[in-house]
Design a protein around this motif. Structure first.
Motif, PDB file in Angstrom:
ATOM      1  N   ILE A 122       0.840  -1.206   0.000  1.00  0.00           N
ATOM      2  CA  ILE A 122       0.000   0.000   0.000  1.00  0.00           C
ATOM      3  C   ILE A 122       0.870   1.249   0.000  1.00  0.00           C
ATOM      4  N   LEU A 123       1.973   1.227   0.729  1.00  0.00           N
ATOM      5  CA  LEU A 123       2.875   2.378   0.730  1.00  0.00           C
ATOM      6  C   LEU A 123       3.446   2.619  -0.668  1.00  0.00           C
ATOM      7  N   ILE A 124       3.874   1.558  -1.331  1.00  0.00           N
ATOM      8  CA  ILE A 124       4.436   1.676  -2.680  1.00  0.00           C
ATOM      9  C   ILE A 124       3.390   2.214  -3.656  1.00  0.00           C
ATOM     10  N   VAL A 125       2.200   1.635  -3.620  1.00  0.00           N
ATOM     11  CA  VAL A 125       1.147   2.040  -4.551  1.00  0.00           C
ATOM     12  C   VAL A 125       0.756   3.498  -4.327  1.00  0.00           C
ATOM     13  N   SER A 126       0.728   3.936  -3.083  1.00  0.00           N
ATOM     14  CA  SER A 126       0.367   5.326  -2.786  1.00  0.00           C
ATOM     15  C   SER A 126       1.384   6.294  -3.382  1.00  0.00           C
ATOM     16  N   LEU A 127       2.675   5.982  -3.243  1.00  0.00           N
ATOM     17  CA  LEU A 127       3.717   6.844  -3.801  1.00  0.00           C
ATOM     18  C   LEU A 127       3.647   6.864  -5.325  1.00  0.00           C
ATOM     19  N   VAL A 128       3.410   5.701  -5.919  1.00  0.00           N
ATOM     20  CA  VAL A 128       3.320   5.626  -7.382  1.00  0.00           C
ATOM     21  C   VAL A 128       2.103   6.400  -7.882  1.00  0.00           C
ATOM     22  N   ALA A 129       0.972   6.280  -7.171  1.00  0.00           N
ATOM     23  CA  ALA A 129      -0.251   6.966  -7.595  1.00  0.00           C
ATOM     24  C   ALA A 129      -0.063   8.483  -7.608  1.00  0.00           C
ATOM     25  N   ILE A 130       0.763   9.004  -6.695  1.00  0.00           N
ATOM     26  CA  ILE A 130       0.986  10.447  -6.628  1.00  0.00           C
ATOM     27  C   ILE A 130       1.636  10.962  -7.910  1.00  0.00           C
ATOM     28  N   TYR A 131       2.743  10.316  -8.318  1.00  0.00           N
ATOM     29  CA  TYR A 131       3.450  10.852  -9.491  1.00  0.00           C
ATOM     30  C   TYR A 131       2.856  10.355 -10.806  1.00  0.00           C
ATOM     31  N   TYR A 132       2.179   9.194 -10.790  1.00  0.00           N
ATOM     32  CA  TYR A 132       1.588   8.680 -12.026  1.00  0.00           C
ATOM     33  C   TYR A 132       0.471   9.599 -12.509  1.00  0.00           C
ATOM     34  N   ASN A 133      -0.276  10.137 -11.568  1.00  0.00           N
ATOM     35  CA  ASN A 133      -1.343  11.054 -11.969  1.00  0.00           C
ATOM     36  C   ASN A 133      -0.775  12.382 -12.458  1.00  0.00           C
ATOM     37  N   MET A 134       0.438  12.726 -12.018  1.00  0.00           N
ATOM     38  CA  MET A 134       1.086  13.924 -12.542  1.00  0.00           C
ATOM     39  C   MET A 134       1.450  13.735 -14.009  1.00  0.00           C
ATOM     40  N   ILE A 135       1.858  12.536 -14.372  1.00  0.00           N
ATOM     41  CA  ILE A 135       2.131  12.245 -15.780  1.00  0.00           C
ATOM     42  C   ILE A 135       0.855  12.377 -16.604  1.00  0.00           C
ATOM     43  N   ILE A 136      -0.260  11.899 -16.044  1.00  0.00           N
ATOM     44  CA  ILE A 136      -1.545  12.056 -16.731  1.00  0.00           C
ATOM     45  C   ILE A 136      -1.888  13.537 -16.875  1.00  0.00           C
ATOM     46  N   ALA A 137      -1.529  14.352 -15.874  1.00  0.00           N
ATOM     47  CA  ALA A 137      -1.754  15.798 -15.961  1.00  0.00           C
ATOM     48  C   ALA A 137      -0.948  16.404 -17.113  1.00  0.00           C
ATOM     49  N   TYR A 138       0.302  15.963 -17.296  1.00  0.00           N
ATOM     50  CA  TYR A 138       1.099  16.426 -18.435  1.00  0.00           C
ATOM     51  C   TYR A 138       0.411  16.062 -19.750  1.00  0.00           C
ATOM     52  N   VAL A 139      -0.122  14.851 -19.805  1.00  0.00           N
ATOM     53  CA  VAL A 139      -0.812  14.397 -21.022  1.00  0.00           C
ATOM     54  C   VAL A 139      -2.029  15.270 -21.294  1.00  0.00           C
ATOM     55  N   THR A 393      -5.862   7.504 -22.045  1.00  0.00           N
ATOM     56  CA  THR A 393      -6.638   6.306 -21.732  1.00  0.00           C
ATOM     57  C   THR A 393      -5.747   5.197 -21.172  1.00  0.00           C
ATOM     58  N   LEU A 394      -4.526   5.092 -21.693  1.00  0.00           N
ATOM     59  CA  LEU A 394      -3.593   4.093 -21.157  1.00  0.00           C
ATOM     60  C   LEU A 394      -3.249   4.393 -19.698  1.00  0.00           C
ATOM     61  N   GLY A 395      -3.020   5.666 -19.390  1.00  0.00           N
ATOM     62  CA  GLY A 395      -2.650   6.045 -18.036  1.00  0.00           C
ATOM     63  C   GLY A 395      -3.793   5.920 -17.047  1.00  0.00           C
ATOM     64  N   LEU A 396      -5.005   6.278 -17.467  1.00  0.00           N
ATOM     65  CA  LEU A 396      -6.145   6.248 -16.549  1.00  0.00           C
ATOM     66  C   LEU A 396      -6.446   4.835 -16.071  1.00  0.00           C
ATOM     67  N   ASP A 397      -6.348   3.846 -16.945  1.00  0.00           N
ATOM     68  CA  ASP A 397      -6.621   2.466 -16.532  1.00  0.00           C
ATOM     69  C   ASP A 397      -5.719   2.038 -15.386  1.00  0.00           C
TER      70      ASP A 397
END
Length: 637
Positions: A122-139, A393-397
């Motif tokens: 859960i700790l790993i997934v939480s950290l990944v979710a933070i920056y992964y959504n930033m990549i989606i924001a760039y998109v 769409t790839l990132g949101l999934d």
């Protein structure tokens, strides 16, 4: 009870509605806890897994890894590693989730001593979710920027450009009139990315984040809003969204592929991508790179697969689904390579430079190289919009899976308090992660994103996967785990899966872990080298997820009674209520172990409910008989 069983075996009654719980077209929730939620359609689970696994890495990491590690020859170690550690671990995670109908935390009822593994996940997934959504924001930022007749990164002369800026039209003209030193110039797309989108010149490094970029902040807010609306009702809502987000990228990918291979010079890029260099196979680095690509592309260890499977019916054919998703993911990666390198081949011919000078991986490909290539095509805004919509769409999934993993894990731990308020709890999680991600929207936010990307899911994730594999096969027991799968699917895993789970998969993961430690390199972004304190912070992120394991052990041991060794033994055994979530699916050692259980045998529940015995009940009888024979053999010894 045995007489009842024999009577029904002599005169089997198999109503139509009981041919197979997972093969009905009607309501699939008949076998699942209603208060927890479940998939509402036959393809919800399969498409969610495909959308989760097929992500941004398939587009911007696999093609680059392939051409730098032997071209077409890279496919040999790639598929070998897929068979050794990709498919077996994928199937193990699905089996754990479906058998227990529990999330990444509660599933450790299988061995409470190792519940810290779930906490680390859960700790790993939480950290990944933070920056992964930033990549989606760039998109999203580039998606909106493509809604114009003239792409803003097409030409120089804008306020963010410098004297080093040189667009491809000038380069093409210069090739026929005077020589130009391209190595000392910067493309308009690169300056648009670094100086306008990121405004990185406003930060001197990771310790100086600078001001918030409000346009990026709004894109991040929009990204989190989209994610929340799609997971609002859990898998019931996200399971419907994936019908679009998991399939539409393939349509766009095919369109980009067709357009790419018809461009002049496209085959130059494709030859560069797939020309086999078999001498690379003698290098251990190539095999490690192949294993890493499989490891991160399939998303094992993040809890997403386990979470999705936990919403299945008990007899869902996850064995078939495992091969569909894993092989489909590999084929998608290869197709994406054709789409990317065909355009890069055209781009290299237009610029008059070798393909290896324009090929990049990661954000450099998505936000610099490919956008620049789009400006060279007719109707460039249209193709740019399609490309970034595909990335969206790839990132949101994948982001759906990360969020569903976090929410499911916590609500399964506190079902009476949080399940009735799951929508509100999901909103709280989204808001907290959005606020934590605000530092990524600053002028120095890219430095923090690189740090998170390098360390949040590095060696810590590998330790989680290795521990899971060892606990299931050694502590819980391979024989018992295979029997559980037999209860679900009607057959036991073959020698291939057992050999991988016992030896090959954990050995491969350990080799990856050792390689990552031995070949450790400090993070960098371009020419910027991260300071020592940032490296220490990154390493602590990885170590913290590993520390959750011993912390969980201490907590579990303290909750038991007796001597230290007695406490450890007791905490390592499955909890009393471990097993299938519904009483009618529990047989053998799992009989009447649920709280409030009223039936002496789950077979009676089936007969009362359905009026006969199905193929799955016959399997339950076989498992019961097998357990009874083992108990008799043990008593005679």
């Amino acid at each position: 009870m045995k007489k009842i069983r024999q009577q029904h075996l002599r005169e089997p009654v198999t109503p139509d509605l009981l041919v197979s719980p997972s093969s009905q077209d009607g309501d699939l929730g008949s076998e699942c806890p209603e208060d927890r939620g479940n998939w509402t359609g036959r393809l919800d689970f399969l498409l969610s897994c495909i959308g989760y696994c097929v992500g941004l890495g398939n587009v911007w990491r696999f093609p680059y890894r392939a051409y730098t590690n032997g071209g077409g020859a890279f496919l040999i170690p790639y598929f070998i590693m897929l068979a050794i550690c990709g498919i077996p671990i994928f199937f193990m995670e699905l089996s754990l989730g479906q058998f227990s109908s529990l999330g990444p935390l509660a599933v450790w009822k299988i061995s409470p001593l190792f519940k810290g593994v779930g906490m680390g996940t859960i700790l790993i997934v939480s950290l990944v979710a933070i920056y992964y959504n930033m990549i989606i924001a760039y998109v999203l930022f580039y998606l909106f920027a493509s809604l114009t007749s003239d792409l803003p990164w097409q030409h120089c002369g804008n306020w963010w450009n410098t004297d080093l800026c040189l667009d491809h039209h000038v380069i093409k003209a210069g090739n026929t009139t005077f020589p130009i030193n391209i190595s000392n110039t910067v493309s308009p797309s690169e300056e648009y990315w670094s100086r306008y989108v990121l405004h990185i010149q406003g930060s001197s490094g990771i310790g100086d984040p600078g001001r918030i970029r409000w346009n990026l902040c709004l894109c991040l807010l929009l990204s989190w809003t989209i994610v929340y609306l799609c997971i609002l009702k859990g898998v019931k809502s996200s399971g419907k969204v994936v019908y679009f987000t998991a399939t539409f990228p393939y349509l766009i990918l095919v369109m980009l592929l067709i357009r790419g291979v018809t461009l002049e010079g496209a085959w130059k890029g494709i030859r560069f991508y797939l020309t086999p260099q078999f001498d690379h196979l003698l290098s251990s680095k190539v095999w490690i790179e192949a294993a890493l690509q499989i490891f991160y592309s399939l998303g094992v260890g993040f809890g997403g697969l386990l979470t999705f499977a936990s919403y299945n019916t008990f007899h869902q054919n996850i064995y078939r689904d495992t091969f569909i998703v894993t092989l489909g993911n590999a084929i998608t990666s290869i197709l994406a390579g054709f789409a990317i390198f065909s355009v890069l081949g055209y781009m290299s011919q237009e610029l008059g430079v070798p393909v290896n000078q324009v090929a990049k991986a990661g954000p450099g490909l998505a936000f610099v190289v490919y956008p620049q290539a789009m400006t060279m095509l007719p109707l460039s805004p249209f193709w740019s919009f399609l490309f970034f919509f595909m990335l969206l769409t790839l990132g949101l999934d994948s982001q759906f899976a990360f969020m569903e993993t976090i929410v499911t894990a916590v609500t399964d731990e506190f079902p009476y308090y949080l399940r009735p308020k799951k929508a509100s709890f999901s909103a709280v999680i989204c808001i907290v992660l959005f606020l934590m991600g605000l530092i990524l929207t600053t002028e120095g936010g890219m430095y923090w994103l690189v740090l998170l990307d390098d360390y949040s899911a590095g060696f810590g994730l590998m330790v989680v996967v290795i521990t899971t594999c060892l606990v299931v096969t050694r502590v819980y027991g391979m024989k018992r785990f295979c029997r559980d799968i037999h209860m679900m699917l009607g057959f036991k895993p073959g020698p291939y899966f057992r050999a991988c789970w016992m030896v090959l998969s954990p050995a491969t993961m350990m080799a990856l872990l050792v390689y990552n430690i031995v070949k450790y390199q400090p993070s960098e972004y371009g020419s910027y080298r991260f300071p020592a304190w940032a490296e220490v912070l990154g390493i602590l992120m990885g170590v913290l997820s590993c520390l959750m394991i011993p912390v969980g052990m201490v907590v579990a041991v303290l909750q038991e009674e007796g001597t230290l060794w007695e406490r450890v033994k007791q905490a390592s055994r499955p909890a009393m209520d471990w097993g299938p979530s519904l009483e009618e699916n529990r047989t053998g050692m799992y009989v009447a172990s649920l709280a409030g259980s009223q039936s002496p045998k789950p077979l009676m529940v089936h007969m009362r409910k359905y009026g006969g015995i199905t193929s799955y009940e016959n399997t339950a009888i076989e498992v019961d008989r097998e357990i009874e024979e083992e108990e008799e053999e043990e008593s005679m010894m």
